[in-house]
Design a protein around this motif. Structure first.
Motif, mmCIF file in Angstrom:
data_model
loop_
_atom_site.group_PDB
_atom_site.id
_atom_site.type_symbol
_atom_site.label_atom_id
_atom_site.label_comp_id
_atom_site.label_asym_id
_atom_site.label_seq_id
_atom_site.Cartn_x
_atom_site.Cartn_y
_atom_site.Cartn_z
ATOM 1 N N SER A 101 7.387 14.806 4.486
ATOM 2 C CA SER A 101 7.895 16.040 3.892
ATOM 3 C C SER A 101 6.773 17.089 3.823
ATOM 4 O O SER A 101 6.973 18.253 4.190
ATOM 5 C CB SER A 101 8.458 15.727 2.502
ATOM 6 N N HIS A 161 0.500 12.835 -1.106
ATOM 7 C CA HIS A 161 1.451 11.938 -0.443
ATOM 8 C C HIS A 161 0.970 11.492 0.939
ATOM 9 O O HIS A 161 1.646 10.728 1.611
ATOM 10 C CB HIS A 161 2.811 12.636 -0.282
ATOM 11 N N GLY A 200 15.129 -0.593 3.316
ATOM 12 C CA GLY A 200 13.925 -0.319 2.530
ATOM 13 C C GLY A 200 13.072 -1.561 2.311
ATOM 14 O O GLY A 200 12.483 -1.744 1.256
ATOM 15 N N ASP A 255 7.487 3.043 2.363
ATOM 16 C CA ASP A 255 7.714 4.359 1.738
ATOM 17 C C ASP A 255 8.855 5.023 2.492
ATOM 18 O O ASP A 255 8.736 5.325 3.671
ATOM 19 C CB ASP A 255 6.433 5.187 1.830
ATOM 20 N N ALA A 256 9.948 5.228 1.817
ATOM 21 C CA ALA A 256 11.124 5.799 2.490
ATOM 22 C C ALA A 256 11.715 6.914 1.641
ATOM 23 O O ALA A 256 12.929 7.052 1.532
ATOM 24 C CB ALA A 256 12.141 4.698 2.751
ATOM 25 N N ARG A 257 10.814 7.709 1.034
ATOM 26 C CA ARG A 257 11.319 8.679 0.052
ATOM 27 C C ARG A 257 11.789 10.001 0.665
ATOM 28 O O ARG A 257 12.279 10.862 -0.024
ATOM 29 C CB ARG A 257 10.223 8.952 -0.993
ATOM 30 N N PHE A 258 11.554 10.227 1.949
ATOM 31 C CA PHE A 258 11.987 11.478 2.578
ATOM 32 C C PHE A 258 12.983 11.137 3.676
ATOM 33 O O PHE A 258 12.596 10.840 4.804
ATOM 34 C CB PHE A 258 10.764 12.233 3.124
ATOM 35 N N PRO A 273 8.390 8.245 5.214
ATOM 36 C CA PRO A 273 7.340 8.378 4.199
ATOM 37 C C PRO A 273 7.360 9.771 3.556
ATOM 38 O O PRO A 273 7.622 10.764 4.239
ATOM 39 C CB PRO A 273 6.051 8.172 4.992
ATOM 40 N N ARG A 274 7.043 9.832 2.282
ATOM 41 C CA ARG A 274 7.055 11.095 1.562
ATOM 42 C C ARG A 274 6.100 12.104 2.209
ATOM 43 O O ARG A 274 6.333 13.308 2.194
ATOM 44 C CB ARG A 274 6.681 10.813 0.106
#
Ligand code: GLN
Length: 519
Positions: A40, A237, A15, A29-32, A36-37
């Motif tokens: 999603s 997003h 990250g 951004d590594a939320r998904f 990146p989110r």
């Protein structure tokens, strides 16, 4: 936050930071799932769009060919096949203007929104049992998909910085979303459209059971609507991805005028075609294959360096093989679907399932096998054995052809009246998935890598053009379904695929030479 150039390489595992295209350093951004989110948002939008597309496609030809007393349109295969082929071919052809509209006018993000709305309206139109509503529905889906499908793929690419190593993995995740939609849709829409159970339910609740088809189309409309709501809610997003191009008012006005002129010309051509004494299908039969020929003649007539010209020849070869591949593979919704409907036993352990459920098999196999293929290429690559892209294209053709050999035997086993085990078609789809996974993922990336810089963005369109041509040819094959013996038809498809496999194998070395440094 330090702005040091050595933070350029992103590391999804830890990250750390990625360098964006605008050269500012931002947190990764590594939320998904480490991505990146926004992925999603696009994943679920495309999942629902494909849900609506494949759900409707699973029952489309069956609805057209079902007897009027069964709630269908009562057409024979000779009439329904070409209409089906023209529709599925147009769905991919409109990717060309769809990409153009996004690039030159409204941006990808708004194109996807407008496209999704048109698609949902199209499916709503199909819920009415009226012929004009049926054709209007198909027309709206064609226009909507042209706006949505190519542009959402472009937006996936836009989520990643230029150096972001996660890009390819992002596309693989996106492809899984496609197949999640494609897997679940035939189960739902097929159950509503075709199953005896749902017809019984309709009857017992005072609805006309013959309208079950339109409930299936309605489910497609609901799916696309959920996708749209999700897209709008998840829009925040998407950051700067897919925004409208920054054009001066003069250019914007000129682009808009060009679009209107093109739309008017197409409308006039359609009316003229309609009025001609020759059936429109006959005209399209010659016109559609001519389109790519005209495009390539135009492309080759431009000034290119010798290196670029070689690459264009390689692209032309890939185009021909891809079109052939899709013409066989896309018969899933036409001839193979009819075979499931008329010649396949559709019960397991006493449970009766609708024939359209077999449309889910390919996507289920993609889920199971995509990771295996990814691993296989890497494992072979480590030993220096990974096949070249022209070799993978020949595998694609081979496997799709082999599938038709299996179904030719299935048709022999069924005879003119009988029914065979569904395992025959499961085997066919397994082989077809091998072919798809060999050819489809490498296709677009090879085309874009080979394309001379100034036509790179056109290559997405050329890839869809191959799809379009393939779908059209596939529909033509369906038109002879009732005319010739099935083993003969399927055997011929097998034969053609094998001839072209041999040609593709013979061309591996020459095409590799044309590709030069590109792999
Ligand atoms: N199944 C994939 C999709 O729906 C590929 C289909 C195709 O390109 N013909 O996007």
């Amino acid at each position: 936050m330090p702005d040091t150039p050595d933070l350029e390489i992103a590391d999804p595992a830890t990250g750390t930071y990625a360098r964006n295209a605008d050269l500012t350093v931002t947190p990764l951004d590594a939320r998904f799932f480490g991505h990146p989110r926004g992925l999603s948002t696009l994943f679920f939008t495309e999942m629902w769009e494909r849900f609506s597309f494949y759900g409707m496609r699973a029952i489309l030809l069956l609805f057209m060919t079902a007897a009027v007393t069964e709630g269908g349109l009562g057409w024979n295969a000779a009439k329904a096949g070409p209409i089906y082929g023209l529709y599925t071919s147009m769905v991919y052809l409109t990717a060309l203007p769809g990409g153009w509209i996004a690039d030159r006018l409204i941006g990808q993000r708004r194109s996807v929104l407008v496209g999704g709305i048109l698609i949902a309206l199209g499916h709503v139109s199909l819920t009415f049992h009226l012929l004009p509503a049926f054709f209007l529905g198909l027309f709206l889906i064609v226009c909507g998909t042209g706006l949505l499908k190519p542009n959402i793929s472009t937006m996936v690419g836009g989520l990643y910085g230029l150096e972001d190593a996660r890009r390819d993995a992002g596309f693989s995740i996106f492809y899984m979303g496609i197949n999640l939609g494609a897997f679940s849709a035939p189960l739902v829409c097929g159950f509503l459209g075709q199953s005896v159970q749902f017809r019984g339910f309709l009857q017992s609740h005072g609805f006309n059971p013959l309208n079950s088809w339109h409930w299936g189309f309605g489910a497609a409309a609901v799916g696309m609507t959920i996708g749209l709501i999700q897209y709008v809610l998840g829009g925040r997003h998407l950051a700067q991805t897919g925004l409208a191009p920054n054009l001066d008012p003069g250019t914007r006005a000129r682009n808009f005028r060009n679009l209107l002129v093109a739309a008017a010309v197409i409308a006039v051509v359609c009316v003229v075609l309609w009025l001609l004494p020759v059936p429109i299908m006959t005209v399209m039969k010659y016109l559609l294959p001519l389109l790519p020929v005209a495009y390539f003649v135009y492309l080759f007539s431009q000034p290119w360096t010798p290196e670029e010209r070689k690459h264009l020849w390689a692209i032309a070869a890939f185009f021909v093989f891809a079109a052939l591949f899709w013409s066989a593979f896309e018969q899933a919704g036409s001839t193979l679907n009819l075979f499931a409907d008329r010649f396949t036993r559709t019960s397991i352990f006493g449970f009766q399932f609708p024939p359209s459920w077999l449309q889910s098999v390919n996507s289920a196999f993609v889920w199971m096998l995509a990771p295996v293929f990814a691993w296989l290429w890497i494992a072979l690559g480590r030993r220096g054995l990974e096949p070249s892209s022209p070799a993978k294209f020949s595998y694609g053709l081979f496997f799709v052809g082999a599938g038709f050999l299996v179904v030719a035997f299935a048709a022999l086993a069924a005879g003119p009246q009988g029914r065979v085990s569904p395992l025959w078609l499961v085997t066919v789809y397994l082989l077809h998935t091998f072919g798809e996974l060999a050819l489809s993922p490498v296709g677009l990336s090879t085309m874009t890598k080979l394309a001379p810089a100034r036509v790179v963005s056109q290559m997405m369109g050329v890839w869809f053009l191959a799809d379009s041509l393939g779908n059209f040819i596939g529909g033509q094959v369906a038109s002879v379904f009732e005319k010739f013996p099935l083993p003969w038809i399927f055997g011929s498809v097998f034969g053609v695929c094998m001839v072209f496999t041999v040609i593709a194998v013979a061309l591996i070395r020459p095409v590799k030479r044309l590709m030069g440094e590109v792999h």
